[in-house]
Design a protein around this motif. Sequence first.
Motif, PDB file in Angstrom:
ATOM      1  N   GLN A   2       0.855  -1.189   0.000  1.00 32.77           N
ATOM      2  CA  GLN A   2       0.000   0.000   0.000  1.00 32.77           C
ATOM      3  C   GLN A   2       0.886   1.231   0.000  1.00 32.77           C
ATOM      4  O   GLN A   2       1.854   1.307   0.757  1.00 32.77           O
ATOM      5  CB  GLN A   2      -0.909  -0.001   1.226  1.00 32.77           C
ATOM      6  N   LEU A   3       0.545   2.168  -0.878  1.00 31.89           N
ATOM      7  CA  LEU A   3       1.333   3.387  -1.018  1.00 31.89           C
ATOM      8  C   LEU A   3       0.473   4.584  -0.628  1.00 31.89           C
ATOM      9  O   LEU A   3      -0.662   4.706  -1.083  1.00 31.89           O
ATOM     10  CB  LEU A   3       1.823   3.543  -2.459  1.00 31.89           C
ATOM     11  N   GLN A   4       1.036   5.473   0.161  1.00 31.82           N
ATOM     12  CA  GLN A   4       0.326   6.657   0.618  1.00 31.82           C
ATOM     13  C   GLN A   4       1.125   7.891   0.230  1.00 31.82           C
ATOM     14  O   GLN A   4       2.188   8.150   0.799  1.00 31.82           O
ATOM     15  CB  GLN A   4       0.130   6.607   2.132  1.00 31.82           C
ATOM     16  N   ALA A  22       4.831   6.913   1.188  1.00 32.51           N
ATOM     17  CA  ALA A  22       5.205   5.912   2.173  1.00 32.51           C
ATOM     18  C   ALA A  22       4.593   4.565   1.818  1.00 32.51           C
ATOM     19  O   ALA A  22       3.437   4.485   1.406  1.00 32.51           O
ATOM     20  CB  ALA A  22       4.733   6.353   3.555  1.00 32.51           C
ATOM     21  N   SER A  23       5.380   3.525   1.997  1.00 32.98           N
ATOM     22  CA  SER A  23       4.927   2.175   1.693  1.00 32.98           C
ATOM     23  C   SER A  23       4.732   1.382   2.968  1.00 32.98           C
ATOM     24  O   SER A  23       5.515   1.508   3.914  1.00 32.98           O
ATOM     25  CB  SER A  23       5.954   1.463   0.816  1.00 32.98           C
ATOM     26  N   THR A  77      10.116   5.037   2.235  1.00 29.89           N
ATOM     27  CA  THR A  77       9.549   6.261   1.674  1.00 29.89           C
ATOM     28  C   THR A  77      10.368   6.741   0.475  1.00 29.89           C
ATOM     29  O   THR A  77      11.595   6.669   0.499  1.00 29.89           O
ATOM     30  CB  THR A  77       9.493   7.366   2.736  1.00 29.89           C
ATOM     31  N   VAL A  78       9.644   7.210  -0.527  1.00 32.60           N
ATOM     32  CA  VAL A  78      10.273   7.859  -1.669  1.00 32.60           C
ATOM     33  C   VAL A  78       9.804   9.305  -1.689  1.00 32.60           C
ATOM     34  O   VAL A  78       8.670   9.602  -1.298  1.00 32.60           O
ATOM     35  CB  VAL A  78       9.929   7.129  -2.987  1.00 32.60           C
ATOM     36  N   TYR A  79      10.682  10.183  -2.134  1.00 29.09           N
ATOM     37  CA  TYR A  79      10.396  11.615  -2.128  1.00 29.09           C
ATOM     38  C   TYR A  79      10.520  12.191  -3.529  1.00 29.09           C
ATOM     39  O   TYR A  79      11.256  11.676  -4.372  1.00 29.09           O
ATOM     40  CB  TYR A  79      11.376  12.349  -1.210  1.00 29.09           C
ATOM     41  N   TYR A  94       1.074  10.751  -8.642  1.00 28.82           N
ATOM     42  CA  TYR A  94       0.923   9.388  -8.143  1.00 28.82           C
ATOM     43  C   TYR A  94       2.297   8.739  -7.975  1.00 28.82           C
ATOM     44  O   TYR A  94       3.180   8.924  -8.818  1.00 28.82           O
ATOM     45  CB  TYR A  94       0.124   8.543  -9.121  1.00 28.82           C
ATOM     46  N   CYS A  95       2.444   7.970  -6.933  1.00 34.91           N
ATOM     47  CA  CYS A  95       3.650   7.167  -6.805  1.00 34.91           C
ATOM     48  C   CYS A  95       3.344   5.731  -7.220  1.00 34.91           C
ATOM     49  O   CYS A  95       2.198   5.283  -7.124  1.00 34.91           O
ATOM     50  CB  CYS A  95       4.221   7.219  -5.395  1.00 34.91           C
TER      51      CYS A  95
END
Length: 122
Positions: A2-4, A22-23, A77-79, A94-95
């Motif tokens: 799940q990605l937020q 965040a995953s 987390t990716v930024y 969207y990520c």
Amino acid sequence: VQLQASGGGLVQAGGSLRLSCASSGRTFSTYDMGWFRQAPGKEREFVAAISWSGGSIYYTDSVKGRFTISRDNAKNTVYLQMNSLKPEDTAVYYCAADKFLATTRKYENAYWGQGTLVTVSS
């Protein structure tokens, strides 16, 4: 997985925003992470991607020199740091997570976050 995604908002042209994704999964460090965006009335387009190790990074031409993608595998987390924003950057961002195909700038199959709206006023 799940990605937020978060961090969107309204900003004036020339301003900056930092998006986060965040995953919840334990396998975050094995995924290539990407950011895509969809402007009103347009198709979703690739923005940036970073390989699972962080060793390979890709950008679409229109954001090179202005956006920076990074990841923290310890935080799952990716930024996306976005500087010098332009009105044409307005979109839902969207990520995505999975194996990124660098030659086509796409994912064959991906997990997607819910999107975060970025609005850049002129």
